[in-house]
Design an enzyme around this catalytic site. Structure first.
Site, PDB file in Angstrom:
ATOM      1  N   HIS A  17     -30.177 -14.074  14.908  1.00  0.00           N
ATOM      2  CA  HIS A  17     -29.096 -14.698  14.144  1.00  0.00           C
ATOM      3  C   HIS A  17     -28.887 -16.147  14.597  1.00  0.00           C
ATOM      4  O   HIS A  17     -27.919 -16.783  14.211  1.00  0.00           O
ATOM      5  CB  HIS A  17     -27.799 -13.894  14.303  1.00  0.00           C
ATOM      6  CG  HIS A  17     -27.817 -12.603  13.551  1.00  0.00           C
ATOM      7  ND1 HIS A  17     -28.581 -11.524  13.941  1.00  0.00           N
ATOM      8  CD2 HIS A  17     -27.187 -12.215  12.404  1.00  0.00           C
ATOM      9  CE1 HIS A  17     -28.403 -10.526  13.087  1.00  0.00           C
ATOM     10  NE2 HIS A  17     -27.558 -10.930  12.145  1.00  0.00           N
ATOM     11  N   GLU A  48     -26.871  -4.609  20.116  1.00  0.00           N
ATOM     12  CA  GLU A  48     -26.369  -4.856  21.475  1.00  0.00           C
ATOM     13  C   GLU A  48     -27.561  -5.099  22.391  1.00  0.00           C
ATOM     14  O   GLU A  48     -28.503  -4.309  22.415  1.00  0.00           O
ATOM     15  CB  GLU A  48     -25.597  -3.619  21.940  1.00  0.00           C
ATOM     16  CG  GLU A  48     -24.661  -3.863  23.108  1.00  0.00           C
ATOM     17  CD  GLU A  48     -23.499  -4.784  22.765  1.00  0.00           C
ATOM     18  OE1 GLU A  48     -23.131  -5.579  23.644  1.00  0.00           O
ATOM     19  OE2 GLU A  48     -22.989  -4.712  21.633  1.00  0.00           O
ATOM     20  N   ASP A  77     -36.446 -13.069  22.967  1.00  0.00           N
ATOM     21  CA  ASP A  77     -35.310 -13.141  23.885  1.00  0.00           C
ATOM     22  C   ASP A  77     -35.693 -14.185  24.910  1.00  0.00           C
ATOM     23  O   ASP A  77     -36.753 -14.099  25.531  1.00  0.00           O
ATOM     24  CB  ASP A  77     -34.996 -11.801  24.550  1.00  0.00           C
ATOM     25  CG  ASP A  77     -33.597 -11.834  25.170  1.00  0.00           C
ATOM     26  OD1 ASP A  77     -32.647 -12.178  24.446  1.00  0.00           O
ATOM     27  OD2 ASP A  77     -33.456 -11.538  26.357  1.00  0.00           O
ATOM     28  N   TYR A 160     -29.812 -24.924  25.695  1.00  0.00           N
ATOM     29  CA  TYR A 160     -29.806 -25.733  26.918  1.00  0.00           C
ATOM     30  C   TYR A 160     -30.820 -26.885  26.881  1.00  0.00           C
ATOM     31  O   TYR A 160     -31.006 -27.577  27.881  1.00  0.00           O
ATOM     32  CB  TYR A 160     -30.109 -24.838  28.128  1.00  0.00           C
ATOM     33  CG  TYR A 160     -29.074 -23.763  28.374  1.00  0.00           C
ATOM     34  CD1 TYR A 160     -27.922 -24.031  29.108  1.00  0.00           C
ATOM     35  CD2 TYR A 160     -29.245 -22.476  27.874  1.00  0.00           C
ATOM     36  CE1 TYR A 160     -26.969 -23.053  29.336  1.00  0.00           C
ATOM     37  CE2 TYR A 160     -28.295 -21.480  28.096  1.00  0.00           C
ATOM     38  CZ  TYR A 160     -27.162 -21.778  28.829  1.00  0.00           C
ATOM     39  OH  TYR A 160     -26.219 -20.802  29.057  1.00  0.00           O
TER      40      TYR A 160
END
Length: 201
Positions: A17, A48, A77, A160
């Protein structure tokens, strides 16, 4: 070693997302004639992330999207691991930005925690999981080492990127144009492994 499964189906669901991530992955798969569909565009819920590693979380997201859509799904991820913070924020990199995804706040938090510590070394990790509706999956991991700079520099990229200066680079990931970042990033390295294994190089 078993052969990796070839990816021939399109579209490919990008189980994220995060608009920046989806855009980056769409650009990486376009040369292979694959169309990306984002999880958000398909109204998929965000699963989750209960895994204890980048690979586990990527697998959770890819399997959930493949089951829900009946299409192959690619999940990423990724996160930033700061040496002087014991590898934090690591798998919690997104959570450090809070519910509003405020990465300016997350970067300021890291800088505050580092204080006067001269060790600014850090690395980005990206785990990719490619899952099919039948439950088969392939996983790949890429890493890029560098140092953190303060204040952050540049408004390209996301997350970041503005405070991360890759080894040997003159520009932060936030200052690089997307093509330059794609050539050296942790996501690009993981993706190169996926291409070699599942898209025929």
């Amino acid at each position: 070693m078993a052969m990796s499964r070839r990816l021939v189906e399109s579209p490919l669901v990008v189980a994220s997302h995060n608009a920046g991530k989806v855009r980056e992955i769409a650009e990486l798969i376009a040369p292979f004639g694959l169309e990306a569909r984002s999880a958000a565009s398909l109204d998929l819920p965000e699963p989750e992330e209960t895994g204890s590693s980048f690979v586990e979380n990527a697998l959770l997201k890819a399997h959930a999207a493949a089951r829900a859509t009946g299409l192959p799904a690619l999940a990423d991820d990724s996160g930033l691991a700061v040496s002087a913070l014991g590898g934090d924020p690591g798998i919690y990199s997104a959570r450090w930005a809070g519910p509003t995804k405020d990465f300016a706040l997350a970067m300021a938090t890291i800088n505050h925690l580092l204080g006067d510590n001269p060790d600014r070394s850090a690395h980005f990790v990206c785990a990719l999981a490619l899952a099919w509706p039948d439950g088969h999956a392939e996983t790949f991991e890429g890493r890029v080492d560098g140092v953190l700079v303060w204040p952050p520099r540049g408004d390209q990229g996301f997350g970041y990127d503005p405070m991360f200066l890759g080894e040997g680079a003159a520009e932060t990931f936030g200052e690089m144009d997307p093509a330059a970042k794609h050539a050296i990033s942790h996501r690009a390295r993981a993706f190169a492994l996926l291409v070699a294994a599942c898209l025929g190089g």
